[in-house]
Design an enzyme around this catalytic site. Sequence first.
Site, PDB file in Angstrom:
ATOM      1  N   TYR A   3      37.124  41.100  50.695  1.00 29.69           N
ATOM      2  CA  TYR A   3      36.451  42.392  50.872  1.00 29.69           C
ATOM      3  C   TYR A   3      36.547  42.894  52.306  1.00 29.69           C
ATOM      4  CZ  TYR A   3      34.006  42.931  46.383  1.00 29.69           C
ATOM      5  OH  TYR A   3      33.686  43.140  45.072  1.00 29.69           O
ATOM      6  N   LYS A  38      39.715  28.666  43.785  1.00 30.13           N
ATOM      7  CA  LYS A  38      41.051  28.618  43.172  1.00 30.13           C
ATOM      8  C   LYS A  38      41.913  27.740  44.077  1.00 30.13           C
ATOM      9  CE  LYS A  38      44.124  29.884  40.094  1.00 30.13           C
ATOM     10  NZ  LYS A  38      44.084  29.424  38.684  1.00 30.13           N
ATOM     11  N   ASP A  83      39.248  30.156  36.890  1.00 36.35           N
ATOM     12  CA  ASP A  83      39.639  30.506  35.506  1.00 36.35           C
ATOM     13  C   ASP A  83      38.881  29.625  34.514  1.00 36.35           C
ATOM     14  OD1 ASP A  83      41.072  28.332  36.531  1.00 36.35           O
ATOM     15  OD2 ASP A  83      42.957  28.854  35.531  1.00 36.35           O
ATOM     16  N   ASP A  95      31.575  38.567  42.488  1.00 39.51           N
ATOM     17  CA  ASP A  95      31.479  39.916  41.922  1.00 39.51           C
ATOM     18  C   ASP A  95      31.869  39.881  40.444  1.00 39.51           C
ATOM     19  OD1 ASP A  95      31.245  42.777  41.918  1.00 39.51           O
ATOM     20  OD2 ASP A  95      33.435  42.902  42.017  1.00 39.51           O
ATOM     21  N   ASP A 150      29.195  39.810  36.678  1.00 35.75           N
ATOM     22  CA  ASP A 150      29.234  40.771  35.558  1.00 35.75           C
ATOM     23  C   ASP A 150      29.426  40.018  34.237  1.00 35.75           C
ATOM     24  OD1 ASP A 150      29.140  42.854  37.450  1.00 35.75           O
ATOM     25  OD2 ASP A 150      30.593  44.078  36.343  1.00 35.75           O
TER      26      ASP A 150
HETATM   27  C1  IPM Z   1      28.451  44.847  43.264  1.00 36.59           C
HETATM   28  C2  IPM Z   1      29.352  46.047  43.257  1.00 36.59           C
HETATM   29  C3  IPM Z   1      29.913  46.277  44.648  1.00 36.59           C
HETATM   30  C4  IPM Z   1      30.721  45.040  45.044  1.00 36.59           C
HETATM   31  C5  IPM Z   1      30.765  47.551  44.817  1.00 36.59           C
HETATM   32  C6  IPM Z   1      30.040  48.790  44.354  1.00 36.59           C
HETATM   33  C7  IPM Z   1      31.257  47.725  46.227  1.00 36.59           C
HETATM   34  O1  IPM Z   1      30.349  45.914  42.304  1.00 36.59           O
HETATM   35  O2  IPM Z   1      27.499  44.828  44.065  1.00 36.59           O
HETATM   36  O3  IPM Z   1      28.659  43.935  42.457  1.00 36.59           O
HETATM   37  O4  IPM Z   1      31.890  44.907  44.664  1.00 36.59           O
HETATM   38  O5  IPM Z   1      30.154  44.204  45.741  1.00 36.59           O
HETATM   39 MN    MN Z   2      30.091  44.179  40.992  1.00 35.47          MN
END
Ligand code: IPM
Ligand code: MN
Length: 371
Positions: free
Chosen positions: A144, A193, A225, A249, A253
């Site tokens: 990042y 990884k 993975d 990240d 999710d």
């Molecule tokens: C998160 C989001 C952010 C990230 C984006 C919006 C920059 O996806 O906080 O998970 O990738 O950190």
């Molecule tokens: Mn995110």
Amino acid sequence: MTGIRKTIAVLPGDGIGPEVIRAAISVVEECARGFSHRFEFVELPFGGAAIDQCGEPLPRETMKACRKADAVLLGAVGGAKWDSQPLDRRPEAGLLGLRKELGLYINVRPIRLLESLRAISPLRMEQNATIDMEIVRELAGGIYFGPRQSSGSNGDEVASDTEIYSSKEIERVALYAFRRAAARRGQLASIDKANVLVSSGLWRRTAQRIAKDFPEVQFESLYVDNAALQIILRPAQFDVILTSNMFGDILSDEAAALVGSIGLIPSMSLGKGTALYEPIHGSAPQLAGKDSANPIGTILCAAMMLRESFGLPAEAAAIEKAVAYALSRGFRTPDIAKRGAQTVGCTEMAARVRGAVAESHAETERYGWGV
Ligand code: IPM
Ligand code: MN
């Protein structure tokens, strides 16, 4: 505990950010009333809204107020309107800038299956199995923030991003994850990884070295993975997960989907400066302004803030119990409703949670304990 005073910098941002923030503040205010605390909320422009208002996603005044505050509560940033801007001028750059400027290198994302939402988990969970894990994501380094380049034009282009980690950067976040694991169920999975990337090799060696100082923590290293697969096959067996900025990240999710909706998950970012609380769901522009967003992720951020930054565990628990109670009564925003079931909007969900907080105060006053 007698009443305390705190100042909270509030960054509603874009999309559904302002709605979920409003919802969460209303719950915190109800809670503060019952416990006689005084919280001042200072609202500031941020993200796309700040680009429109001030020409940049992270205005200096906003940064200053965040530094001074006792905590920062953030909604979400981003939207189609700003997508054509270069990366460093987009709302997301404001978020990365804020994390970096505050020196926030730890991001904690608790993923918990709430009992009344068991039926909407995409997994066929065994009767008494549960999901209760915390993802500790490195937040201030990695790909990042590494050097980036792009050159060429018209279909003949080259672009690169760079993943860089130093042992110091890995160590500081790993130490936090080990302590967190030691205070929970005593298990830590570090995810990398290392079979392909040298930066991951360093990640693995560093985590393994620190593991020696925590004999009470059961430690394993997994490739990302395989971890993505294990999180689905055996989610109940994960306690604390330690991983890099980008893997964290993605995996957060994935894990959020297992407990019903990404709209339910709060997060806390810690490091050198003011702690930052933000739901992990993003700005969801397609839902903005429709009063159908799920405010629970942000409401749980507020609870986390009370517990972790302000040392108010009873207040945090009152809010968490109120969320569980509203869900147990069957109230559902669209993201957590079964097909065809009745749903409520963001404002009504907040009102139900607020009502449960108020009810528990009333009970405490009447009988000396909460519901
Ligand atoms: C998160 C989001 C952010 C990230 C984006 C919006 C920059 O996806 O906080 O998970 O990738 O950190
Ligand atoms: Mn995110």
